[in-house]
Design a protein around this motif. Structure first.
Motif, short mmCIF file in Angstrom:
data_model
loop_
_atom_site.label_atom_id
_atom_site.label_comp_id
_atom_site.label_asym_id
_atom_site.label_seq_id
_atom_site.Cartn_x
_atom_site.Cartn_y
_atom_site.Cartn_z
N ALA A 139 14.66 -1.23 -12.74
CA ALA A 139 14.08 -0.05 -12.06
C ALA A 139 12.61 -0.26 -11.70
O ALA A 139 12.08 0.44 -10.83
CB ALA A 139 14.24 1.18 -12.94
N PHE A 140 11.96 -1.23 -12.38
CA PHE A 140 10.52 -1.46 -12.15
C PHE A 140 10.35 -2.53 -11.06
O PHE A 140 10.46 -3.73 -11.32
CB PHE A 140 9.84 -1.91 -13.44
N LYS A 141 10.10 -2.10 -9.82
CA LYS A 141 9.96 -3.03 -8.70
C LYS A 141 8.52 -3.52 -8.61
O LYS A 141 7.57 -2.73 -8.70
CB LYS A 141 10.34 -2.34 -7.38
N LYS A 142 8.36 -4.81 -8.45
CA LYS A 142 7.03 -5.40 -8.33
C LYS A 142 6.27 -4.75 -7.17
O LYS A 142 6.79 -4.62 -6.07
CB LYS A 142 7.15 -6.91 -8.10
N GLY A 143 5.03 -4.32 -7.45
CA GLY A 143 4.20 -3.69 -6.43
C GLY A 143 4.37 -2.18 -6.33
O GLY A 143 3.57 -1.51 -5.67
N SER A 144 5.42 -1.62 -6.99
CA SER A 144 5.64 -0.16 -6.92
C SER A 144 4.70 0.57 -7.88
O SER A 144 4.18 -0.02 -8.83
CB SER A 144 7.09 0.18 -7.24
N TYR A 145 4.53 1.87 -7.61
CA TYR A 145 3.66 2.69 -8.46
C TYR A 145 4.50 3.56 -9.39
O TYR A 145 5.54 4.10 -8.99
CB TYR A 145 2.74 3.57 -7.60
N ILE A 146 4.06 3.68 -10.62
CA ILE A 146 4.73 4.52 -11.62
C ILE A 146 3.67 5.34 -12.35
O ILE A 146 2.47 5.05 -12.25
CB ILE A 146 5.52 3.69 -12.65
N SER A 201 7.74 7.85 -15.20
CA SER A 201 8.27 8.57 -14.04
C SER A 201 7.97 7.74 -12.79
O SER A 201 6.89 7.14 -12.67
CB SER A 201 7.63 9.94 -13.92
N PHE A 202 8.93 7.74 -11.88
CA PHE A 202 8.74 7.01 -10.63
C PHE A 202 8.28 7.94 -9.52
O PHE A 202 8.07 7.54 -8.40
CB PHE A 202 10.05 6.29 -10.25
N VAL A 251 3.04 -1.83 -10.83
CA VAL A 251 3.82 -2.84 -11.55
C VAL A 251 3.48 -4.24 -11.05
O VAL A 251 3.53 -4.50 -9.84
CB VAL A 251 5.34 -2.57 -11.38
N LEU A 252 3.12 -5.14 -11.98
CA LEU A 252 2.81 -6.52 -11.62
C LEU A 252 4.00 -7.44 -11.87
O LEU A 252 4.35 -8.28 -11.03
CB LEU A 252 1.60 -7.02 -12.42
N GLU A 253 4.64 -7.30 -13.03
CA GLU A 253 5.80 -8.14 -13.35
C GLU A 253 6.55 -7.55 -14.53
O GLU A 253 6.04 -6.69 -15.26
CB GLU A 253 5.37 -9.58 -13.68
N THR A 254 7.79 -8.00 -14.73
CA THR A 254 8.58 -7.60 -15.90
C THR A 254 9.05 -8.86 -16.62
O THR A 254 9.08 -9.94 -16.03
CB THR A 254 9.81 -6.76 -15.50
N GLY A 255 9.39 -8.70 -17.91
CA GLY A 255 9.86 -9.85 -18.67
C GLY A 255 10.65 -9.43 -19.88
O GLY A 255 10.64 -8.25 -20.28
#
Length: 784
Positions: free
Chosen positions: A190-197, A218-219, A152-156
């Motif tokens: 739920a989508f944290k920057k830098g996390s893998y999904i 899925s996380f 995850v890079l960013e959300t908007g």
């Protein structure tokens, strides 16, 4: 291997160029010669017929063969040949006694209607998703469904967009946007920057930007890295409270445990059939169906793999064996032998205010011959909408009543049962034949009265719905059973109704207004003789059918006004009861208010399948007596008779099958007045779906139900011909007669069953499986 590669490239070329496929000749023979060393006979036989088939079916066969070629090693993925097999009856063990499952898993399977180990192993996936993580953003082609591990890079969130929420991701090879139609930003937390999904969905591309719309995310990676099966799960009872994702996970876990047993299952199909079609054995087939080790998602979902073809063939073969046994069973039974059927049917005919057609008289002669043999008649009466099947059933019922016997007429809906009751009563009671009605609406003392008079023999003809199947209902001397709209009832229900004859087996006439091409009917109703009414009553005018676009609706509205002025009535049919976010189609409940505003001086009614039977009956009565316009779903498709109805408007007509539309338009023009049917489709269809337009034009050009059925069969398969419940009716869980290759297997299975029936007594395991599968439908003692 050179021929294999040539075939793959040629198929790919034809798939991407329909014009070339249309203009090319000898494609089937060319591919046959390339692949005769690499494909099973099932597929090679499809190629022999390839060039005679319509373009859509050719494309379907290419897809199936492409899928098969992509997985040459399916049969070798598992090998249970070294495992010592257990007796087949061990697999009929009730779920409660299967020790490997815990109580919650047993409860879940029971809630799904799975009562024993064999049923659980045959509870096959309805679709598959390839969740293996062997793709990247860069290598995935637009339109392909894939599972991707992403960072995850960013959300908007942009409320002005169609999909306002987005998650920007990367995997080292490119950038991918996940887009969602969320109402606010909360789900994005739920989508944290830098996390893998891990995201699974169809990758799309627009102006260089790659994206997925509402992918499954899925996380954790617990259900990724493999091909995942998905099962049909009814959302009811305790299951309803569980989320869809959890349901699928739990059913996969339960069935996954049971796969431990499958390797011990003995083969029961004859070895000569396995050799003939190069099928894998039952243990490998069931294991691979639930847990495919490798393969192409498209091939799995189109049921093109060898293990799926084996399971499909097995279902069809066992079904054909059932029909062969039934034929023998009935030929050994005794039924009432009528003395003067022709004389009595003529008595009734002479009192009717109309003349019978030659086709009706021919069918009555065929039936009369059966009734004089002393053997049970088991006949399917096919006839187009409005061809007069009910009058035939009425005349035969009268013949039985005149000789002192009782008749039962079973209809699929209360509306149709009520209609039959009124018609039979009108013509039979003046001749001294007492007619009764039994539906779920008949309650209390009225119901008890029917039970009493039937058991005493005071009612000669009893008309009803499924209520006729109740144990409390006992006939004094039931000798004739009519089952209307055959495809709406299950095989077991037909048998249950026939079991109500006390001393002799009742004669049976099953009727269907759904024309099925004779070749297919002979395979599906192999235990029945077939009669066809192929002529319409004198004076009945063909319904004039017009295909119109939504932009032309003003003209249609004007025409409706003029018909209403002349005393006509109007049906307006929609594919949905209510609107859906997923499907952009008009619905009956939303459009009801529109029709009321268009015709404020007229009485407009609404009907759909969620209404109770009594409510439906009340709406139909009001429509018949005093209303002008009925806005409805397809609940009016079968048997509804309002002679003053002259106009049928079918909205979103491209969503219906040809035979279904033909049934619907049969609701108008049921008198000497001209009937009209308007097929309304969106203007956008002109550019997006030329095939749908071409398909609907068949209805404009012909009113012959059998020609329409043939076209439906060519273009869509028989799913529409046989109704939505056709799989359930025929007891199929994996076979689908909408697939050309399955229909081909049906024909092979029919011939194989005829050859094998004589040898069945020497195949103990096959007999046991057959008896288990159809335990309520056959008596195995009739096998020679």
């Amino acid at each position: 291997m050179e021929n294999l590669e040539k075939a793959r490239k040629f198929i790919q070329e034809l798939e991407s160029n329909r014009v070339k496929l249309k203009r090319s000749y000898g494609v089937g023979i060319y591919l046959f010669n390339l692949l005769k060393q690499h494909l099973e006979s099932t597929y090679l036989n499809l190629l022999k017929e390839f060039d005679k088939l319509p373009i859509e079916k050719r494309i379907g066969i290419l897809k199936v063969i492409k899928g098969r070629l992509s997985q040459p090693a399916y049969k070798k993925a598992v090998d249970f040949s070294h495992v010592e097999k257990k007796p087949i009856e061990k697999f009929f063990l009730p779920i409660e006694k299967v020790s490997i499952l815990d109580q919650k898993e047993k409860k879940l399977l029971k809630a799904l209607g799975i009562n024993d180990l064999y049923s659980a192993l045959w509870y096959l996936p309805v679709r598959y998703e390839d969740r293996r993580l062997n793709n990247s953003i860069k290598t995935t082609k637009p339109g392909q469904k894939v599972a991707l591990k992403l960072r995850v890079l960013e959300t908007g969130y942009d409320p002005s967009e169609k999909y306002p929420a987005y998650v920007k991701c990367e995997d080292g090879t490119g950038i991918l946007y996940l887009r969602f139609r969320y109402k606010d930003q909360k789900p994005l937390y739920a989508f944290k920057k830098g996390s893998y999904i891990v995201a699974y969905g169809r990758l799309k591309e627009f102006k260089g930007e790659k994206y997925m719309v509402h992918p499954e995310v899925s996380f954790q990676e617990e259900e990724f890295g493999k091909i995942l099966p998905f099962y049909y799960i009814r959302s009811k009872g305790e299951i309803k409270a569980i989320s869809s994702k959890t349901r699928h996970r739990k059913i996969r876990q339960a069935i996954g445990k049971l796969l431990e047993y499958v390797k011990y299952m003995p083969e029961y199909l004859p070895e000569e059939l396995l050799q003939k079609y190069q099928f894998p054995n039952i243990a490998e087939s069931l294991y691979m169906a639930h847990s495919p080790q490798d393969g192409d998602e498209d091939a799995l979902n189109s049921r093109a793999t060898p293990f799926q073809r084996r399971l499909i063939y097995e279902e069809l073969f066992l079904f054909q064996l059932l029909l062969q046994i039934r034929k023998r069973q009935i030929s050994n039974l005794e039924a009432v032998k009528l003395s003067h059927p022709e004389k009595h049917t003529e008595e009734l005919i002479s009192t009717l205010p109309f003349k019978l057609t030659e086709a009706q008289r021919r069918v009555l002669e065929e039936i009369a011959k059966d009734l004089k043999t002393g053997k049970p008649m088991n006949r399917l009466l096919q006839g187009d909408v409005g061809s007069g099947k009910t009058v035939v059933a009425m005349a035969v019922s009268y013949a039985f009543a005149r000789e002192g016997y009782q008749c039962a007429i079973m209809a699929p809906t209360e509306i149709l049962a009520q209609q039959h009751y009124e018609n039979f009563k009108r013509f039979l009671e003046p001749l001294g034949v007492k007619v009764g009605l039994l539906t779920s609406s008949v309650k209390g003392s009225a119901r008890n009265s029917v039970y009493r008079h039937i058991s005493a023999g005071n009612i000669s003809v009893l008309i009803g719905t499924h209520a006729l199947l109740q144990d409390r209902l006992e006939f004094e001397n039931l000798a004739f059973v009519v089952i209307d709209e055959q495809h709406r009832f299950g095989v077991m229900q037909r048998r249950e109704m026939l079991s109500k004859g006390k001393n002799l087996f009742p004669h049976c006439l099953v009727m269907s207004a759904t024309p099925i091409p004779r070749t297919l009917a002979l395979s599906l109703y192999g235990d029945l003789d077939i009669s066809i009414i192929d002529q319409m009553p004198e004076g009945r005018k063909p319904v004039i059918t017009k295909l119109i676009f939504e932009s032309q609706m003003e003209k249609c509205i004007s025409f409706i006004r003029s018909e209403l002025e002349k005393g006509g009535k109007v049906y307006v049919v929609y594919p949905l009861i209510e609107g859906s976010e997923k499907v952009e189609l008009k619905s009956a409940t939303e459009s009801y208010m529109l029709w009321k505003s268009l015709f404020p001086d007229r009485k407009v009614l609404l009907m759909h399948g969620r209404l109770k039977d009594q409510e439906k009956e009340a709406v139909m009565r009001e429509f018949k007596e005093s209303a002008d316009i009925l806005v409805s779903t397809t609940v009016i498709e079968v048997g509804v008779d309002v002679p003053s109805a002259t106009v049928m408007v079918i909205e979103s007509a491209h969503m219906f099958g040809l035979s279904q539309i033909h049934q619907l338009r049969g609701r108008v023009g049921r008198s000497e007045r001209q009937g009209y049917c308007f097929l309304v489709v969106p203007d956008s269809l002109k550019n997006t779906d030329a095939e749908a337009i071409k398909r609907l034009r068949v209805l404009v050009q012909t009113s012959d139900g059998f020609k329409i059925a043939e076209e439906d069969l060519k273009m869509r398969g028989p799913g529409e011909l046989l109704g939505a419940s056709q799989s359930g009716y025929f007891g199929f869980t994996v076979a689908s007669l909408a697939r050309a290759e399955d229909r081909y297997l049906l024909e092979l299975a029919k011939e194989d069953a005829k050859a094998m029936i004589e040898k069945l007594n020497h195949m103990e395991n096959l007999k046991k499986v057959l008896a288990y599968r159809y335990k309520d439908s056959i008596d195995m003692s009739y096998i020679a």
